[in-house]
Structure formats: C-alpha cells, structure tokens
Design an enzyme around this catalytic site. Structure first.
Site, PDB file in Angstrom:
ATOM      1  N   ASP A 169       0.839  -1.193   0.000  1.00 33.35           N
ATOM      2  CA  ASP A 169       0.000   0.000   0.000  1.00 33.35           C
ATOM      3  C   ASP A 169       0.878   1.249   0.000  1.00 33.35           C
ATOM      4  O   ASP A 169       2.118   1.156   0.047  1.00 33.35           O
ATOM      5  CB  ASP A 169      -0.925  -0.056   1.224  1.00 33.35           C
ATOM      6  N   ASP A 230     -10.756   2.242  -3.164  1.00 34.45           N
ATOM      7  CA  ASP A 230     -11.156   0.991  -2.527  1.00 34.45           C
ATOM      8  C   ASP A 230     -12.628   0.697  -2.807  1.00 34.45           C
ATOM      9  O   ASP A 230     -13.472   1.608  -2.757  1.00 34.45           O
ATOM     10  CB  ASP A 230     -10.990   1.083  -1.006  1.00 34.45           C
TER      11      ASP A 230
END
Length: 440
Positions: A169, A230
């Site tokens: 990430d 997301d």
C-alpha cells in the site's frame, strides 16, 4: 504438398501469435514469470477490515484463526480446484512495534504461531499465502510501515516466512518515496529468490492516469496494481469503479496482459450490498476486464447463490484466458444498455450486455455485425450463466437478449466458420472497430 501446406499454416499461425502478443502486450512484464493469468483467491479487507477485537468478536477478528478457517474452506469447498489459490492477509496483522532487531512481527496475541506457521498450513493445503505491507512510515491502519531503508529487510522477512504474494500500500509516503520505493521493492523481492507476486497500490495514490502514472514503467515493476478507490459493500461503489475504468479504457486496457494486470479491487459477492443481479454483473464485468478475482466474503457462511456465481467454470475459464487481453466497452446506448467485448484465444470472444436501467427487464436487439464481428462468420454461442446455447449464429443475424435491471447477459462465442481473410490480430483501438476477436 500437404506437408508443405501444413508447414506453411503452422508458420502463419506462429507469426500471427507472435504479432498478436506484440500488439496486445506492449508493456514488458515484471520478469518474475508470475501471474501470467489474473490471480485468484481470497482477501480479508473488504469483509473483515481492521477488526482486531478478538475478545469481543473472536470469529471475525484479524487473527490466524480467521485465515486457518478460510484456508480450510478454499481447500475443501471446491475453490482451490477452480483456481482460487491465494489466501491474502491485509492490514492490521502486525504488532504495533517492530522487534528489537527492527523486523516486522505479527501481533503475538492474534497470530501466536507466527506467519511462517500460517504459510506452512496454507501450503499444506495446496494454497498460497499473501501478506500486506505499506511503503510509508505507517500502514493505512496505523501499523508499522516499510520506509525506504527497510525495503530489503522486509522483503527478506516475507520470503523467509514463505509468503507468495505481497500487496504494498502507499499510505504515509510522498510521491518521490513511492517512485523510489515501489521499484526498489520489486528488486528486493526478486533478490530473495522466492517467487512472490507483487501487487502495488502506487497508481491509486497518483490519480491512476498519465502523466503522473507511467503504465509502461508500472508493468515492468508490478504484477498487478490498484488504479483507483477501494471498493465498498455497495452497488454505487461497483458502478463508480466501472465508470472510471471504462471512461479511461484507452489508457488502461493496453497496459494489461500476462504478468501485469489492472486491479479494480475485490469481489464483494456474498456480502450485504449487492442484489443477486448486481452480483452476477460484478463477476461478469470483472471477468471481461481480465481482473484479479480476489473474493472478500465469509466463505464459512456464503450462500449457495453467491457460491454458484463465484464458482462458474466457464466464467473462470474466460477470466483466465491465456492471451490475457483486457476487454473494452464497445457500445453505450441511450437506453442505458452497454456492451463489452473481450477477445479470447482460439478466435473466441466474451460479450457482456449490461443494463443500468432501474425499471424492468429490457429487450435489447442487435447483431454481431453491429458489434464489428467479421463478415460471413458463423458462431456457436453459450450463455455463461444459463448454459443455454445458440448454434449457427451468423454475423448478420439479428438477435435479442432480455437484460434485468442492473443485470447482465454474458455470452461466450466461438467460431464454427470464419472467412478466409479473417487472419488478423487484435488491435488496441476502439471502441468497436479494430477491436475484433483474434484468431490464433
């Protein structure tokens, strides 16, 4: 003479294949030989998030028990044989501090046996283990991140544990740090000697588009990458992802291919936010995008209908097509019907007819000619969900499909007769013209 003809045909096929791959896969893939088809498996995040309260919620917290139980389900409930092989840990698995030697360590209460023992358990069941890291001072959930000086050490730690995939990430890092760190982690993973699929969130932190994102470079660094937001457990979230991916398909579609995939995020089928029709739509549209199929649902309690969608064999065969060409939207009607095409190997194709309507089932009439299929061809058609077949469909024949609101009809088409001149390869132009099925 026959031998010479066969030899000539073989040469023509070989040249067509080489040219098709050269055109369809312009970016050089990360040289680790992995993810030659989109990765399939299970990922904890969307369904289980950063739930670390194992006292109050031991069944659903991020712990080794959750991953042991999901590994059992993948191995015992028919998922593994279909290709769902990755069990992927997401954020919030580690202790809040590194150990005395500066190494990442799992939370000792929630993962008392350690990640190596979990990897061994997963591997013993014919599965692979994925883990999560963050190229920054902290992960998005506030756990220790991987700063530039720790990239090599963390790569080595993951390899020693037996990890098979890393999702890296990008919270709490700058664009400059990401530009250095993501390629550095690719080098560090390769240097361990362990095959580790590399999933990058890099483009999502840079807006997902050129000039900030260079997809040629990205394909040389990562096996798959998150481009956009997301996913959440809602139809609105699925639609927002679809809208962004297909609005930008001219940039995104050529970047994908064996070893390097766009990742529109997890499958939320089996959770709470999608209807039955919407669940079928997500599966079909992710498949036409050549997307990784990473489920994020509770496999211990999944409904038979959700399981049937996710275990559709023909759907998975299409998703895993070895050519690895990402599909495109080729028609967008005023009636709120959209048509998507994905070229497949052996001159086959997948078509998805998708309804954004919210009123009632819609009768949509078209022909393969209108969708720019080659003239004078004849196809066998199989409905991917119903299994029904149509034989002898000619390019010029009109046909109709009934599409439910927010639903899809998905077809797998393969030619039973093709015109002699249709020995061409797929281009990257589009929509429609120049993006036809490829004969290989």
């Amino acid at each position: 003479m026959e031998a010479a003809a066969r030899s000539g045909l073989a040469l023509a096929l070989a040249l067509a294949l080489a040219l098709a791959l050269a055109l369809a896969l312009p970016a050089v893939a990360l040289e680790n030989g992995l993810a030659l088809t989109p990765p399939m498996g299970w990922l904890a995040w969307e369904r289980f998030r950063c739930n670390v309260d194992c006292r109050e919620d031991p069944r659903n917290c991020i712990s080794e028990t959750l991953f042991f139980e999901m590994a059992d389900r993948l191995a015992e409930d028919g998922w593994r044989e279909l290709g769902y092989k990755y069990i992927n840990i997401d954020d919030c698995w580690s202790a809040k501090q590194r150990d005395a030697a500066g190494r990442l360590v799992p939370d000792p209460e929630r993962f008392p046996r350690g990640i190596k023992a979990l990897a061994d358990y997963v591997h013993a069941r014919g599965l692979k283990l994925g883990i999560y890291g963050d190229l920054g001072t902290l992960t998005c959930g506030g756990y220790p991140g991987t700063t530039l000086d720790l990239v090599e050490q963390d790569a080595q730690t993951f390899a020693e544990w037996g990890v098979d995939m890393l999702k890296l990430d990008g919270c709490y890092s700058t664009g400059e740090e990401q530009a250095k760190g993501y390629p550095e982690m690719a080098r560090a993973l390769n240097a361990t000697g362990r095959p580790i699929v590399y999933s990058c969130s890099w483009p999502a932190y840079q807006g997902g588009l050129p000039p900030k994102v260079n997809y040629t470079v990205l394909a040389e660094v990562c096996n798959l990458w998150r481009n956009y937001d997301d996913i959440q457990d809602s139809w609105d979230s699925v639609l927002s992802i679809l809208d962004w991916f297909f609005a930008n398909q001219d940039v995104l579609q050529p970047a994908a291919g064996p070893g390097h995939w766009n990742d529109p995020d997890m499958l939320i089928i089996g959770n709470f936010g999608l209807s039955y029709e919407q669940s079928r739509s997500q599966m079909a549209l992710w498949t036409v995008m050549a997307a990784p199929l990473l489920m994020s649902t509770d496999l211990r309690t999944i409904s038979p209908s959700a399981k049937e969608i996710l275990q559709n064999r023909l759907m998975i065969q299409i998703n895993q097509d070895p050519l690895g060409i990402q599909g495109r939207r080729i028609v967008k009607e005023k009636s709120h019907i959209e048509v998507f095409l994905r070229p497949l190997s052996q001159a086959a194709s997948a078509l998805v007819f998708f309804s954004r309507r919210t009123d009632m089932p819609f009768l949509y009439t078209t022909s393969l000619a209108k969708l720019h299929f080659p003239e004078d061809a004849v196809y066998e058609v199989q409905d991917v969900y119903s299994g029904k077949t149509i034989s002898g469909l000619k390019t010029g024949d009109s046909f109709s499909v009934v599409i439910n609101p927010s639903g899809v009809v998905m077809w797998y088409l393969y030619p039973t007769a093709l015109p002699a001149q249709h020995w061409h390869v797929v281009g990257q132009q589009g929509p429609g013209k120049g993006f036809d099925p490829v004969l290989l």
